[in-house]
Design an enzyme around this catalytic site. Structure first.
Site, PDB file in Angstrom:
ATOM      1  N   CYS A  38      73.353   7.983 -66.940  1.00  0.00           N
ATOM      2  CA  CYS A  38      73.434   6.735 -67.688  1.00  0.00           C
ATOM      3  C   CYS A  38      72.799   6.842 -69.072  1.00  0.00           C
ATOM      4  O   CYS A  38      73.060   6.000 -69.934  1.00  0.00           O
ATOM      5  CB  CYS A  38      72.773   5.600 -66.905  1.00  0.00           C
ATOM      6  SG  CYS A  38      70.993   5.796 -66.676  1.00  0.00           S
ATOM      7  N   GLY A  62      78.383   4.800 -55.372  1.00  0.00           N
ATOM      8  CA  GLY A  62      77.813   6.109 -55.678  1.00  0.00           C
ATOM      9  C   GLY A  62      76.321   6.184 -55.415  1.00  0.00           C
ATOM     10  O   GLY A  62      75.741   5.359 -54.690  1.00  0.00           O
TER      11      GLY A  62
END
Length: 468
Positions: free
Chosen positions: A48, A203
């Site tokens: 991220c 996920g």
């Protein structure tokens, strides 16, 4: 061989630029190994808040292979992301040799993270290596590099307070969301009991989110997935599957979205390095408006429904930023989390950095020592050839002496000669081993320094070109 890395993270780029750059990240390692001759291995870390490529390059001393590889990989990234080659090249920090080792170990330990000390990155580093194995793009050097990085991360976690802090992007996001979710509630213990949560994605971040929600006392979690994996995830994590997103949102207090679906190639993708992302948001403003309208209708004459807090943990935004404009909705994304990342005590970070620095130095010494080991093995091989030659000559002389008496050397005679010769040759070998090992280490360091200097010159050339 030389290690080369091209790295970009929240430290050098804003998250919008990082999001654009990492589109197409799933195929770049595979394409680099398949299309760039000097690249013997590649591992890609895409999270991220970072996009990093680690390459094992068959590079000669003059460093031209490193220059070629850097330009080639930047072009692959540009092709996959849609940015220009110049933008791709300028976005990366290029490292070679020992700097690669030091940086990866720092990253794996959580010391370069948006939330310093977070432990999620350790799992992401392991998964990056596992994915490279599946793609057939790793190498012996990269295997050793990443495995050692994971061991170093574990050491930091067990020997410093960073391991006990429970820091992560997920926990930071939930801490921020909790300020709004629990405001005005009667619960005095800060429990999230009764907070109705919708989780988008199945996920690793989704699994971490379920664990963090449970730790806070949240007992109402539903999971939604466009890929159809919600049922399997729900069964494995003891939560409920939500077949309809808008219906689930209508009575939700919190949405945690971490599918990353906009950054993945659709099924059946070509794998040729072209742009991977779909521009469709997983959660758009229209869907949120419809769900809020349903919530208001269900409430009837009762007070307005409670605010909906939306936490978007995906680098390639799952949630349309315009959701923040919907009345009664609070949106937190990675940019918000970065602005609220907590500081870490300097002494704790210093202890962790010493562990990382020592591990990196040990790794480099071991890696460079392989060249020296090869030289020592060659020396032993030459010594064995000398032993065989001297044993043959001594055996021939003995045979001549015994032939006068009509005798021949037996096996014990030959063994005794071999023992004496080997003892004498190996005794004289110690000084040669020390000298050869030192010379091989010096040459390995000099060769690597030359490659590093070539890469640094490439970076300086690019910077000068950018200023013109």
């Amino acid at each position: 061989m030389v290690l080369l890395s091209l790295t970009a993270s929240h430290r050098e780029l804003d998250l919008d630029a990082l999001e654009r750059l990492s589109t197409g990240s799933g195929s770049v390692g595979r394409v680099a190994v398949g299309s760039c001759g000097p690249v013997q291995g590649a591992v890609v870390i895409s999270t991220c808040n970072r996009f990093e490529l680690y390459l094992d390059v068959d590079a000669p001393v003059h460093g031209d292979a490193v220059r070629h590889t850097t330009k080639h990989v930047a072009a692959l990234v540009a092709a996959g992301s849609g940015v220009t080659e110049d933008v791709a090249a300028d976005s990366f920090t290029v490292r070679t040799g020992p700097e690669v080792t030091s940086h990866l170990f720092t990253v794996a330990a959580g010391l370069d993270s948006m939330v310093v000390g977070e432990r999620e990155i350790a799992g992401q580093v392991k998964r990056a290596l596992a994915e490279a194995r599946e793609d057939g793009t790793t190498s012996k050097t990269l295997e050793l590099l990443f495995q050692t990085a994971s061991r170093t991360s574990k050491r930091v976690g067990t020997r410093t307070e960073l391991g006990a802090a429970g820091r992560s992007v997920v926990s930071l996001g939930l801490d921020l969301a909790g300020r709004d979710l629990l405001r005005g509630r009667g619960d005095q213990d800060g429990s999230w009991r009764g907070v109705r949560t919708v989780l988008i994605g199945t996920g690793s971040y989704a699994g971490a989110s379920v664990a963090a929600l449970r730790a806070r006392g949240c007992d109402d979690v539903r999971v939604y997935s466009r890929s159809g994996r919600a049922e399997v995830f729900a069964e494995g994590h003891d939560v409920e599957a939500a077949p309809d997103l808008i219906e689930a949102l209508a009575d939700a207090d919190l949405v945690v979205s971490c599918s990353g679906a906009r950054g993945r190639r659709p099924a059946g993708g070509s794998g040729d390095g072209r742009a991977e992302a779909s521009l469709e948001y997983v959660l758009d403003a229209a869907a949120v408006v419809r769900s809020r309208e349903r919530a208001a209708a269900a409430a009837g004459d009762e007070p307005e429904p409670r605010p909906l807090v939306v936490l978007d943990l995906a680098l390639h935004r799952d949630v349309d930023p315009r959701v923040a404009d919907v009345e009664g909705v609070l949106l937190y994304d990675l940019g918000t989390l970065k602005a609220h990342a907590p500081a870490t005590a300097a002494d704790v970070v210093d202890r962790a950095r010493r562990i990382v620095d020592d591990a990196a130095a040990d790794f480099e010494e071991t890696r460079l020592g392989r060249a020296a080991d090869a030289a020592v093995v060659a020396l032993f091989d030459a010594a064995e050839e000398r032993v065989r030659a001297e044993v043959d000559a001594a055996t021939a002389r003995l045979a001549t002496e015994l032939a006068v008496r009509g005798e021949t050397p037996d096996e014990s005679d030959v063994d005794a000669i071999a023992r004496d010769v080997r003892k004498r040759v190996h005794a004289a070998l110690h000084g040669e081993i020390v000298a050869v090992r030192a010379d091989a280490l010096a040459r390995a360091r000099a060769e690597e320094a030359a490659v590093v200097a070539g890469a640094e010159e490439l970076v300086e050339d690019a910077e000068r070109a950018g200023r013109r």
